[in-house]
Design a protein around this motif. Structure first.
Motif, mmCIF file in Angstrom:
data_model
loop_
_atom_site.group_PDB
_atom_site.id
_atom_site.type_symbol
_atom_site.label_atom_id
_atom_site.label_comp_id
_atom_site.label_asym_id
_atom_site.label_seq_id
_atom_site.Cartn_x
_atom_site.Cartn_y
_atom_site.Cartn_z
ATOM 1 N N SER A 55 8.683 27.232 -11.023
ATOM 2 C CA SER A 55 9.892 27.681 -11.072
ATOM 3 C C SER A 55 10.433 27.300 -12.406
ATOM 4 O O SER A 55 11.167 26.195 -12.485
ATOM 5 C CB SER A 55 10.995 27.495 -10.101
ATOM 6 O OG SER A 55 12.179 28.121 -10.309
ATOM 7 N N THR A 56 10.105 27.795 -13.506
ATOM 8 C CA THR A 56 10.575 27.349 -14.849
ATOM 9 C C THR A 56 11.992 27.334 -14.945
ATOM 10 O O THR A 56 12.654 26.324 -15.348
ATOM 11 C CB THR A 56 9.977 28.452 -16.217
ATOM 12 O OG1 THR A 56 8.418 28.156 -15.750
ATOM 13 C CG2 THR A 56 10.130 27.937 -17.456
ATOM 14 N N ARG A 57 12.553 28.394 -14.609
ATOM 15 C CA ARG A 57 14.024 28.521 -14.956
ATOM 16 C C ARG A 57 14.868 27.379 -14.047
ATOM 17 O O ARG A 57 15.537 26.770 -14.620
ATOM 18 C CB ARG A 57 14.678 29.740 -14.315
ATOM 19 C CG ARG A 57 16.233 29.988 -14.799
ATOM 20 C CD ARG A 57 16.617 31.213 -14.207
ATOM 21 N NE ARG A 57 16.115 31.761 -13.001
ATOM 22 C CZ ARG A 57 16.493 32.881 -12.455
ATOM 23 N NH1 ARG A 57 17.151 33.930 -13.213
ATOM 24 N NH2 ARG A 57 16.002 33.090 -11.286
ATOM 25 N N THR A 58 14.440 26.953 -12.796
ATOM 26 C CA THR A 58 14.947 25.965 -12.401
ATOM 27 C C THR A 58 14.576 24.583 -12.587
ATOM 28 O O THR A 58 15.668 23.817 -13.033
ATOM 29 C CB THR A 58 14.468 25.909 -10.624
ATOM 30 O OG1 THR A 58 15.022 27.417 -10.116
ATOM 31 C CG2 THR A 58 15.169 24.889 -9.679
ATOM 32 N N GLN A 63 16.315 19.747 -16.017
ATOM 33 C CA GLN A 63 16.104 18.977 -17.024
ATOM 34 C C GLN A 63 17.262 18.843 -18.180
ATOM 35 O O GLN A 63 17.721 17.784 -18.543
ATOM 36 C CB GLN A 63 14.715 19.476 -17.885
ATOM 37 C CG GLN A 63 13.471 19.173 -17.364
ATOM 38 C CD GLN A 63 12.099 19.779 -17.688
ATOM 39 O OE1 GLN A 63 12.265 20.792 -18.327
ATOM 40 N NE2 GLN A 63 11.161 18.877 -17.888
ATOM 41 N N VAL A 64 17.651 20.086 -18.340
ATOM 42 C CA VAL A 64 18.780 20.089 -19.471
ATOM 43 C C VAL A 64 20.258 19.373 -18.857
ATOM 44 O O VAL A 64 20.842 18.394 -19.360
ATOM 45 C CB VAL A 64 19.457 21.661 -19.615
ATOM 46 C CG1 VAL A 64 20.783 21.881 -20.041
ATOM 47 C CG2 VAL A 64 18.285 22.362 -20.432
ATOM 48 N N ALA A 65 20.527 19.527 -17.365
ATOM 49 C CA ALA A 65 21.450 19.005 -16.910
ATOM 50 C C ALA A 65 21.209 17.365 -16.801
ATOM 51 O O ALA A 65 22.015 16.487 -17.298
ATOM 52 C CB ALA A 65 21.562 19.493 -15.370
ATOM 53 N N THR A 72 16.588 11.032 -18.102
ATOM 54 C CA THR A 72 15.515 11.934 -18.464
ATOM 55 C C THR A 72 14.778 12.295 -17.133
ATOM 56 O O THR A 72 15.217 12.000 -16.000
ATOM 57 C CB THR A 72 14.399 11.009 -19.361
ATOM 58 O OG1 THR A 72 14.089 9.715 -18.048
ATOM 59 C CG2 THR A 72 15.012 10.336 -20.358
ATOM 60 N N THR A 73 13.773 13.173 -17.355
ATOM 61 C CA THR A 73 13.062 13.754 -16.233
ATOM 62 C C THR A 73 11.604 13.548 -16.448
ATOM 63 O O THR A 73 11.032 13.387 -17.596
ATOM 64 C CB THR A 73 13.208 15.287 -16.190
ATOM 65 O OG1 THR A 73 12.751 15.914 -17.205
ATOM 66 C CG2 THR A 73 14.672 15.580 -15.861
ATOM 67 N N ILE A 74 10.737 13.374 -15.248
ATOM 68 C CA ILE A 74 9.635 13.797 -15.346
ATOM 69 C C ILE A 74 8.919 14.618 -14.112
ATOM 70 O O ILE A 74 9.815 15.291 -13.271
ATOM 71 C CB ILE A 74 8.747 12.244 -14.676
ATOM 72 C CG1 ILE A 74 9.180 11.883 -13.362
ATOM 73 C CG2 ILE A 74 8.999 11.244 -15.700
ATOM 74 C CD1 ILE A 74 8.489 10.595 -12.646
#
Length: 75
Positions: A55-58, A63-65, A72-74
Motif C-alpha cells: 500500500s504505497t499511499r498508506t 512516513q510523511v507524518a 524516522t521510519t523503517i
C-alpha cells in the motif's frame, strides 16, 4: 490543554470495544492536534511499518507524518 491518556486496556477490535468517554477523548485529541494545541515531539524515535499488502499511499502517508513530527521510519 488536553492530556492524552492510555486508552488500550484490552484488544481493540471494533469501536464497540470503547466507552463513550474514550471515544469523546479521541475526538478531543484530534481537535487539539488539528488546532496545534498539542505538540508531539518524536525526535530520535523510529516507527516500524509492517503492511500485509502493498500500500504505497498508506506507507508514504505514515512516513510523511512521522517525518513531520521529527522521527524516522523503517519498512
Amino acid at each position: 490543554m488536553l492530556k492524552p491518556i492510555k486508552l488500550a486496556k484490552s484488544n481493540f477490535l471494533s469501536s464497540l470495544d470503547m466507552s463513550n468517554e474514550e471515544f469523546i477523548h479521541i475526538l478531543e485529541l484530534a481537535k487539539n492536534f488539528k488546532n496545534n494545541d498539542i505538540h508531539c515531539e518524536l525526535k530520535n524515535k523510529v516507527l516500524g511499518l509492517i503492511f500485509d499488502k502493498s500500500s504505497t499511499r498508506t506507507r508514504v502517508s505514515f512516513q510523511v507524518a512521522m517525518s513531520r513530527l521529527g522521527g524516522t521510519t523503517i519498512d
